[in-house]
Design an enzyme around this catalytic site. Structure first.
Site: not given
Length: 381
Positions: A95, A230, A270
């Site tokens: 990620c 995040h 995401h």
């Protein structure tokens, strides 16, 4: 882009999508084929590589199709079409991939390996296998929304997207009279090392990362007025991220609730490999409009986070971005397994590196649509 229908059919669509995104960022920068620097680097974050699974399922016996699905081709496709001769690198740190790509691009510019750089990330869900993996690990939310820093059932909404920025040394950008969105003051990357579990983040490692980025940027945490986190909305990850940030900020100040935080994942989901660059572009847009946007779905707050005891508060309203210092912000991106990246940015000032253009193309879908999959058309691009 001189891609034939046959090539397009066998090519991982992430190659074509990122090529279009990179070109759009070049156009936004006001550059043309004649003004593009030959010594331009391309850095792209990517994690998925599932397009070839369709060929394995659908190839006739003794006549296997061999799709072009290597990660390296995503960066190299851009370098080839534009005739760039700088570094050309595809990066997979989960990620944190796209923010790591920006970090490496900045380092390459500072070491004069290239004169200009395109950095970003791409994430497309091209086969059900990807979502099945997330479901087996209980990573996706069962709700229609994700709740960064809010009370929810945990989990994130998987999304698709592609984003890129153009980077130049500030002196070069000023000389070329480029439109400058923001300035990268410092960045850092690290790994979380051993924690209580492979997927469990380490607040100590995240704090060290933030401190290193602040040191590299030569700024005090007390002058940071916004952080794009995040913030995936997980019940475990969000409290750990806030704790890591708080540990780092306490090395500079004991002040409480002076710095806003937010997460774009509540808006578009995401983007995995493109998550960090999406957050960075959100900061640039907020700087451009001198406005902080609300981090939605964060009420009621996560009961495991005691914001009143930290330097942070979740941005809840649309408001003018007011600061006692030049508008400075940070952006974080953390990868599963502990590969982390962190940046410090500020509104244009006379310093080292500039972000001259930005392009974001989110293709997010609600989790309720994840049972629908599609093959990309074989038409030319």
């Amino acid at each position: 882009f001189h891609i034939t229908p046959r090539q397009a059919q066998l090519m991982d669509p992430q190659q074509r999508i990122f090529l279009q995104t990179a070109w759009s960022s070049i156009e936004d920068a006001g550059l043309t084929r004649k003004t593009l620097a030959k010594n331009t680097g391309v850095f792209v974050g990517v994690t998925t590589n599932t397009y070839g699974l369709w060929a394995a399922q659908r190839s006739p016996a003794f006549s296997a199709l061999c799709p072009d699905t290597e990660h390296c081709d995503i960066a190299n496709r851009v370098s080839y079409f534009c005739d760039f001769q700088g570094p050309s690198i595809s990066i997979d740190t989960a990620c944190s991939s796209s923010l790591t790509s920006v970090h490496l691009a900045v380092q390459s510019l500072r070491q004069r390996e290239c004169d200009m750089a395109i950095a970003g990330g791409v994430n497309l869900t091209l086969h059900p296998n990807r979502v099945v993996q997330f479901c087996q690990k209980n990573m996706l939310t069962a709700e229609n929304f994700t709740h960064p820093f809010g009370q929810g059932n945990g989990g994130f909404i998987h999304a698709e997207g592609s984003a890129a920025i153009v980077l130049k040394p500030l002196s070069r950008a000023l000389e070329d009279r480029d439109r400058i969105y923001g300035l990268i003051r410092g960045s850092a990357i690290n790994a979380g090392g051993r924690s209580s579990g492979y997927t469990v983040p380490s607040p100590q490692a995240q704090a060290k990362l933030v401190l290193k980025a602040l040191e590299n940027a030569d700024v005090s945490a007390s002058t940071i007025s916004y952080i794009e986190t995040h913030g995936t909305g997980t019940t475990l990850g969000d409290p750990i991220e806030v704790e890591g940030l708080a540990q780092a900020f306490r090395c500079y100040t004991d002040s409480r609730q002076f710095c806003a935080i937010g997460s774009i994942k509540a808006n578009i989901g995401h983007l995995i490999a493109a998550a960090g660059i999406a957050g960075l572009i959100k900061i640039l847009l907020q700087m451009q409009h001198k406005t902080l946007v609300p981090s939605i779905h964060s009420q009621p707050p996560n009961p495991k986070i005691k914001f009143t005891q930290t330097p942070f508060y979740v941005q809840q309203t649309l408001s003018e971005w007011q600061a006692d210092y030049p508008r400075r912000a940070g952006v974080s991106s953390f990868g599963i397994g502990g590969a982390n990246a962190r940046f410090g940015k500020k509104r244009r000032t006379f310093d080292r590196l500039s972000t001259t253009a930005a392009s974001l193309y989110p293709q997010a879908r609600k989790n309720t649509e994840y049972c629908q999959y599609r093959l990309y058309p074989a038409s030319g691009a």
